[in-house]
Design a protein around this motif. Sequence first.
Motif, mmCIF file in Angstrom:
data_model
loop_
_atom_site.group_PDB
_atom_site.id
_atom_site.type_symbol
_atom_site.label_atom_id
_atom_site.label_comp_id
_atom_site.label_asym_id
_atom_site.label_seq_id
_atom_site.Cartn_x
_atom_site.Cartn_y
_atom_site.Cartn_z
ATOM 1 N N GLY A 15 73.984 22.338 -99.257
ATOM 2 C CA GLY A 15 74.822 21.999 -100.395
ATOM 3 C C GLY A 15 74.013 21.590 -101.610
ATOM 4 N N LEU A 16 73.000 20.748 -101.389
ATOM 5 C CA LEU A 16 72.160 20.302 -102.498
ATOM 6 C C LEU A 16 71.357 21.456 -103.080
ATOM 7 N N GLN A 17 70.871 22.326 -102.200
ATOM 8 C CA GLN A 17 70.113 23.484 -102.691
ATOM 9 C C GLN A 17 70.990 24.376 -103.571
ATOM 10 N N ASN A 18 72.226 24.562 -103.157
ATOM 11 C CA ASN A 18 73.150 25.385 -103.942
ATOM 12 C C ASN A 18 73.431 24.746 -105.304
ATOM 13 N N ILE A 19 73.630 23.424 -105.303
ATOM 14 C CA ILE A 19 73.901 22.708 -106.551
ATOM 15 C C ILE A 19 72.724 22.838 -107.520
ATOM 16 N N LEU A 20 71.514 22.594 -107.014
ATOM 17 C CA LEU A 20 70.342 22.643 -107.884
ATOM 18 C C LEU A 20 70.087 24.049 -108.410
ATOM 19 N N THR A 21 70.263 25.018 -107.538
ATOM 20 C CA THR A 21 70.027 26.408 -107.956
ATOM 21 C C THR A 21 70.986 26.822 -109.062
ATOM 22 N N THR A 22 72.260 26.445 -108.908
ATOM 23 C CA THR A 22 73.240 26.811 -109.935
ATOM 24 C C THR A 22 72.998 26.062 -111.247
ATOM 25 N N GLN A 23 72.254 24.951 -111.178
ATOM 26 C CA GLN A 23 71.929 24.173 -112.379
ATOM 27 C C GLN A 23 70.586 24.591 -112.978
ATOM 28 N N ILE A 97 61.046 4.298 -106.689
ATOM 29 C CA ILE A 97 62.167 5.216 -106.803
ATOM 30 C C ILE A 97 62.515 5.399 -108.279
ATOM 31 N N GLY A 98 62.698 6.647 -108.698
ATOM 32 C CA GLY A 98 62.959 6.920 -110.101
ATOM 33 C C GLY A 98 64.418 6.880 -110.484
ATOM 34 N N ALA A 99 65.305 7.198 -109.526
ATOM 35 C CA ALA A 99 66.732 7.210 -109.835
ATOM 36 C C ALA A 99 67.532 6.959 -108.574
ATOM 37 N N ILE A 100 68.667 6.255 -108.729
ATOM 38 C CA ILE A 100 69.538 5.940 -107.600
ATOM 39 C C ILE A 100 70.955 6.339 -107.985
ATOM 40 N N ALA A 105 77.689 12.067 -106.839
ATOM 41 C CA ALA A 105 77.315 12.303 -108.235
ATOM 42 C C ALA A 105 77.520 13.769 -108.597
ATOM 43 N N SER A 106 77.865 14.006 -109.835
ATOM 44 C CA SER A 106 78.108 15.380 -110.283
ATOM 45 C C SER A 106 76.786 16.137 -110.410
ATOM 46 N N PRO A 107 76.841 17.474 -110.389
ATOM 47 C CA PRO A 107 75.614 18.271 -110.574
ATOM 48 C C PRO A 107 74.891 17.916 -111.870
ATOM 49 N N GLU A 108 75.666 17.685 -112.927
ATOM 50 C CA GLU A 108 75.053 17.338 -114.211
ATOM 51 C C GLU A 108 74.324 16.002 -114.138
ATOM 52 N N GLN A 109 74.921 15.030 -113.424
ATOM 53 C CA GLN A 109 74.270 13.728 -113.261
ATOM 54 C C GLN A 109 72.994 13.852 -112.439
ATOM 55 N N LEU A 110 73.040 14.677 -111.396
ATOM 56 C CA LEU A 110 71.859 14.888 -110.556
ATOM 57 C C LEU A 110 70.694 15.417 -111.381
ATOM 58 N N ALA A 116 65.061 12.649 -115.980
ATOM 59 C CA ALA A 116 64.636 11.322 -116.440
ATOM 60 C C ALA A 116 63.546 10.760 -115.531
ATOM 61 N N ALA A 117 63.720 10.933 -114.208
ATOM 62 C CA ALA A 117 62.737 10.411 -113.257
ATOM 63 C C ALA A 117 61.379 11.081 -113.438
ATOM 64 N N THR A 118 61.371 12.382 -113.684
ATOM 65 C CA THR A 118 60.095 13.082 -113.892
ATOM 66 C C THR A 118 59.434 12.658 -115.201
ATOM 67 N N ALA A 119 60.250 12.118 -116.126
ATOM 68 C CA ALA A 119 59.710 11.638 -117.400
ATOM 69 C C ALA A 119 59.241 10.190 -117.309
ATOM 70 N N GLY A 120 59.343 9.604 -116.099
ATOM 71 C CA GLY A 120 58.878 8.239 -115.908
ATOM 72 C C GLY A 120 59.908 7.171 -116.164
ATOM 73 N N LEU A 121 61.189 7.558 -116.289
ATOM 74 C CA LEU A 121 62.252 6.593 -116.517
ATOM 75 C C LEU A 121 62.918 6.206 -115.202
ATOM 76 N N ILE A 122 63.621 5.079 -115.212
ATOM 77 C CA ILE A 122 64.377 4.629 -114.043
ATOM 78 C C ILE A 122 65.857 4.752 -114.361
ATOM 79 N N VAL A 123 66.591 5.425 -113.480
ATOM 80 C CA VAL A 123 68.014 5.663 -113.689
ATOM 81 C C VAL A 123 68.810 4.959 -112.595
#
Length: 212
Positions: A15-23, A97-100, A105-110, A116-123
């Motif tokens: 499911g997660l793979q499908n969500i990320l791929t479509t995004q 952990i970069g984000a929790i 969570a919606s695909p857009e939020q993911l 943001a996490a790859t940019a060094g931010l905490i979400v």
Amino acid sequence: MRAFIVAASPLARAGLQNILTTQGVEVAGAVSSIELLTDHLAEGGAEVVLLDASGEQYESVLGSIDKLELTSEAAVVLLADHNPAPGWLAEAVRVGIGAILPTGASPEQLVAAMQAATAGLIVIHRGEIDSAFPAARAASRPFVELAEPLTPREREVLQMLASGLANKEIATRLTISEHTVKFHVASILGKLGAASRTEAVALGIRHGLVLL
């Protein structure tokens, strides 16, 4: 963005793979546990790890992340299915952990959290704020006068709560029983409209009842 998925359930991984791929996120791979991830990360060159911790013991998950120094290899986005014990969020941030986010969570939020996490931010998802930071919730309330003021003894107990004293210690200092202390604490929470001792202290500070 290149990501790696960790989820115990094959269905969740798919499911997660499908969500990320479509995004538009490139998925480098997916494994069932953190322990299986280390070698794959080195080979796959993923920038971010999406970790589905639903149904897992969070203490164990965070311990594994810390032990394997996973957050030094890639940004980590953690999906949680409920609000764990108080203090877990601070521990999650401590181990890097970069984000929790909640599992719903919606695909857009993911994707936004991963970026943001790859940019060094905490979400932190809005839904985690009340459970993790009760004092922040209390501070955001409009200031209102107390309908019933605290008694001098209750103010003493509140001040001791602010100092981090347990019921037994308060009872010893005031030469009263622990049962009486519990009665005072319950009365304080009721008068302040607080759901916890921590929130009562935060509200007490706002009302000028606690000396810092």
